[in-house]
Design a protein around this motif. Sequence first.
Motif, PDB file in Angstrom:
ATOM      1  N   ALA A  38       0.813  -1.221   0.000  1.00 33.13           N
ATOM      2  CA  ALA A  38       0.000   0.000   0.000  1.00 33.13           C
ATOM      3  C   ALA A  38       0.845   1.269   0.000  1.00 33.13           C
ATOM      4  CB  ALA A  38      -0.940  -0.011   1.202  1.00 33.13           C
ATOM      5  N   GLU A  39       1.906   1.305   0.800  1.00 33.73           N
ATOM      6  CA  GLU A  39       2.734   2.509   0.888  1.00 33.73           C
ATOM      7  C   GLU A  39       3.413   2.808  -0.442  1.00 33.73           C
ATOM      8  OE1 GLU A  39       3.379  -0.203   2.868  1.00 33.73           O
ATOM      9  OE2 GLU A  39       2.719   0.377   4.849  1.00 33.73           O
ATOM     10  N   VAL A  40       3.932   1.782  -1.078  1.00 34.79           N
ATOM     11  CA  VAL A  40       4.626   1.942  -2.358  1.00 34.79           C
ATOM     12  C   VAL A  40       3.631   2.313  -3.449  1.00 34.79           C
ATOM     13  CG1 VAL A  40       5.979   0.746  -4.132  1.00 34.79           C
ATOM     14  CG2 VAL A  40       6.507   0.398  -1.708  1.00 34.79           C
ATOM     15  N   ASP A  41       2.487   1.646  -3.474  1.00 35.10           N
ATOM     16  CA  ASP A  41       1.474   1.939  -4.488  1.00 35.10           C
ATOM     17  C   ASP A  41       0.978   3.379  -4.378  1.00 35.10           C
ATOM     18  OD1 ASP A  41       1.729  -0.604  -5.512  1.00 35.10           O
ATOM     19  OD2 ASP A  41      -0.023  -1.390  -4.454  1.00 35.10           O
ATOM     20  N   ALA A  42       0.830   3.880  -3.162  1.00 32.82           N
ATOM     21  CA  ALA A  42       0.399   5.267  -2.970  1.00 32.82           C
ATOM     22  C   ALA A  42       1.433   6.235  -3.546  1.00 32.82           C
ATOM     23  CB  ALA A  42       0.177   5.549  -1.489  1.00 32.82           C
ATOM     24  N   GLN A  43       2.710   5.919  -3.356  1.00 33.38           N
ATOM     25  CA  GLN A  43       3.766   6.785  -3.896  1.00 33.38           C
ATOM     26  C   GLN A  43       3.783   6.741  -5.422  1.00 33.38           C
ATOM     27  OE1 GLN A  43       5.456   9.006  -2.173  1.00 33.38           O
ATOM     28  NE2 GLN A  43       4.349   8.300  -0.381  1.00 33.38           N
ATOM     29  N   LEU A  44       3.579   5.566  -5.990  1.00 36.25           N
ATOM     30  CA  LEU A  44       3.552   5.454  -7.450  1.00 36.25           C
ATOM     31  C   LEU A  44       2.371   6.229  -8.025  1.00 36.25           C
ATOM     32  CD1 LEU A  44       4.521   1.706  -7.948  1.00 36.25           C
ATOM     33  CD2 LEU A  44       5.965   3.728  -8.235  1.00 36.25           C
ATOM     34  N   GLU A  45       1.234   6.191  -7.353  1.00 35.45           N
ATOM     35  CA  GLU A  45       0.079   6.964  -7.814  1.00 35.45           C
ATOM     36  C   GLU A  45       0.352   8.459  -7.716  1.00 35.45           C
ATOM     37  OE1 GLU A  45      -2.721   6.109  -9.444  1.00 35.45           O
ATOM     38  OE2 GLU A  45      -1.738   4.161  -9.535  1.00 35.45           O
ATOM     39  N   ARG A  46       1.137   8.850  -6.736  1.00 33.92           N
ATOM     40  CA  ARG A  46       1.495  10.276  -6.560  1.00 33.92           C
ATOM     41  C   ARG A  46       2.231  10.806  -7.786  1.00 33.92           C
ATOM     42  NH1 ARG A  46       2.367  15.166  -5.681  1.00 33.92           N
ATOM     43  NH2 ARG A  46       3.651  16.024  -4.042  1.00 33.92           N
ATOM     44  N   LEU A  47       2.924   9.934  -8.503  1.00 34.39           N
ATOM     45  CA  LEU A  47       3.634  10.368  -9.714  1.00 34.39           C
ATOM     46  C   LEU A  47       2.682  10.982 -10.739  1.00 34.39           C
ATOM     47  CD1 LEU A  47       6.151   7.437 -10.246  1.00 34.39           C
ATOM     48  CD2 LEU A  47       6.688   9.789  -9.568  1.00 34.39           C
ATOM     49  N   ALA A  48       1.428  10.568 -10.740  1.00 36.26           N
ATOM     50  CA  ALA A  48       0.454  11.110 -11.685  1.00 36.26           C
ATOM     51  C   ALA A  48       0.230  12.599 -11.463  1.00 36.26           C
ATOM     52  CB  ALA A  48      -0.870  10.355 -11.568  1.00 36.26           C
ATOM     53  N   ASP A  49       0.532  13.102 -10.268  1.00 35.75           N
ATOM     54  CA  ASP A  49       0.384  14.532 -10.014  1.00 35.75           C
ATOM     55  C   ASP A  49       1.276  15.363 -10.928  1.00 35.75           C
ATOM     56  OD1 ASP A  49      -1.393  13.832  -8.042  1.00 35.75           O
ATOM     57  OD2 ASP A  49      -0.028  14.251  -6.381  1.00 35.75           O
ATOM     58  N   ALA A  50       2.397  14.808 -11.339  1.00 37.21           N
ATOM     59  CA  ALA A  50       3.315  15.540 -12.212  1.00 37.21           C
ATOM     60  C   ALA A  50       2.714  15.757 -13.597  1.00 37.21           C
ATOM     61  CB  ALA A  50       4.649  14.799 -12.324  1.00 37.21           C
ATOM     62  N   ASP A  51       1.761  14.928 -13.984  1.00 36.36           N
ATOM     63  CA  ASP A  51       1.132  15.060 -15.307  1.00 36.36           C
ATOM     64  C   ASP A  51       0.419  16.397 -15.483  1.00 36.36           C
ATOM     65  OD1 ASP A  51       1.988  12.586 -16.116  1.00 36.36           O
ATOM     66  OD2 ASP A  51       0.050  11.597 -15.861  1.00 36.36           O
ATOM     67  N   HIS A  52       0.017  17.018 -14.399  1.00 29.76           N
ATOM     68  CA  HIS A  52      -0.785  18.235 -14.486  1.00 29.76           C
ATOM     69  C   HIS A  52       0.014  19.479 -14.121  1.00 29.76           C
ATOM     70  CE1 HIS A  52      -4.026  15.427 -14.948  1.00 29.76           C
ATOM     71  NE2 HIS A  52      -3.622  14.827 -13.860  1.00 29.76           N
ATOM     72  N   LEU A  53       1.325  19.323 -13.991  1.00 29.37           N
ATOM     73  CA  LEU A  53       2.186  20.443 -13.628  1.00 29.37           C
ATOM     74  C   LEU A  53       3.129  20.794 -14.765  1.00 29.37           C
ATOM     75  CD1 LEU A  53       3.256  19.181 -10.089  1.00 29.37           C
ATOM     76  CD2 LEU A  53       1.554  20.936 -10.598  1.00 29.37           C
ATOM     77  N   ALA A  54       3.551  22.034 -14.787  1.00 32.67           N
ATOM     78  CA  ALA A  54       4.611  22.425 -15.715  1.00 32.67           C
ATOM     79  C   ALA A  54       5.883  21.699 -15.286  1.00 32.67           C
ATOM     80  CB  ALA A  54       4.813  23.938 -15.670  1.00 32.67           C
ATOM     81  N   THR A  55       6.816  21.598 -16.197  1.00 38.78           N
ATOM     82  CA  THR A  55       8.044  20.835 -15.941  1.00 38.78           C
ATOM     83  C   THR A  55       8.755  21.273 -14.667  1.00 38.78           C
ATOM     84  OG1 THR A  55       8.304  20.565 -18.313  1.00 38.78           O
ATOM     85  CG2 THR A  55      10.225  20.093 -16.967  1.00 38.78           C
ATOM     86  N   ASP A  56       8.777  22.569 -14.386  1.00 36.82           N
ATOM     87  CA  ASP A  56       9.480  23.023 -13.190  1.00 36.82           C
ATOM     88  C   ASP A  56       8.803  22.566 -11.897  1.00 36.82           C
ATOM     89  OD1 ASP A  56       7.312  24.723 -13.383  1.00 36.82           O
ATOM     90  OD2 ASP A  56       8.459  26.567 -13.103  1.00 36.82           O
ATOM     91  N   GLY A  57       7.581  22.072 -11.965  1.00 37.22           N
ATOM     92  CA  GLY A  57       6.903  21.542 -10.791  1.00 37.22           C
ATOM     93  C   GLY A  57       7.133  20.059 -10.578  1.00 37.22           C
ATOM     94  N   HIS A  58       7.730  19.391 -11.548  1.00 34.90           N
ATOM     95  CA  HIS A  58       7.956  17.947 -11.438  1.00 34.90           C
ATOM     96  C   HIS A  58       8.926  17.602 -10.316  1.00 34.90           C
ATOM     97  CE1 HIS A  58       6.656  16.890 -15.827  1.00 34.90           C
ATOM     98  NE2 HIS A  58       5.768  17.639 -15.201  1.00 34.90           N
ATOM     99  N   VAL A  59       9.945  18.417 -10.125  1.00 33.87           N
ATOM    100  CA  VAL A  59      10.984  18.101  -9.140  1.00 33.87           C
ATOM    101  C   VAL A  59      10.381  17.904  -7.757  1.00 33.87           C
ATOM    102  CG1 VAL A  59      13.044  18.977  -7.968  1.00 33.87           C
ATOM    103  CG2 VAL A  59      12.815  19.222 -10.439  1.00 33.87           C
ATOM    104  N   GLU A  60       9.466  18.769  -7.378  1.00 29.68           N
ATOM    105  CA  GLU A  60       8.851  18.651  -6.054  1.00 29.68           C
ATOM    106  C   GLU A  60       8.120  17.315  -5.900  1.00 29.68           C
ATOM    107  OE1 GLU A  60       5.459  20.829  -3.337  1.00 29.68           O
ATOM    108  OE2 GLU A  60       6.423  21.976  -4.934  1.00 29.68           O
ATOM    109  N   VAL A  61       7.382  16.910  -6.932  1.00 21.66           N
ATOM    110  CA  VAL A  61       6.657  15.636  -6.888  1.00 21.66           C
ATOM    111  C   VAL A  61       7.651  14.480  -6.821  1.00 21.66           C
ATOM    112  CG1 VAL A  61       5.122  14.077  -8.154  1.00 21.66           C
ATOM    113  CG2 VAL A  61       4.633  16.535  -8.091  1.00 21.66           C
ATOM    114  N   TYR A  62       8.679  14.505  -7.681  1.00 24.31           N
ATOM    115  CA  TYR A  62       9.657  13.409  -7.703  1.00 24.31           C
ATOM    116  C   TYR A  62      10.392  13.300  -6.376  1.00 24.31           C
ATOM    117  CZ  TYR A  62       8.902  13.435 -12.768  1.00 24.31           C
ATOM    118  OH  TYR A  62       8.343  13.376 -14.018  1.00 24.31           O
TER     119      TYR A  62
END
Length: 93
Positions: A38-62
Amino acid sequence: MSESVSEPLAEAVAESGSEYDPAAPAPLNVPRTPTGHAEVDAQLERLADADHLATDGHVEVYEDVHRGLRDALTALDARPGPPAPPAQHGNRS
């Protein structure tokens, strides 16, 4: 831009009635396979947040995902498990 990318893009833009903005965020649609943890799957799903951000916002998500995955691994090390077998010293033949 290659024809294979521009044709579907042009069709999608025409259907939506809006103009195509090449600088706008666009989902990568990278499939994520659940791990069963569950913990790992939640983090992998969090990666989808980067899809809706400009490139400069990806670093924070990663960085957030990396921190969460590191914490999940650290938690595995902290769980009690069976005792480790005694170390064997020397070379026995």
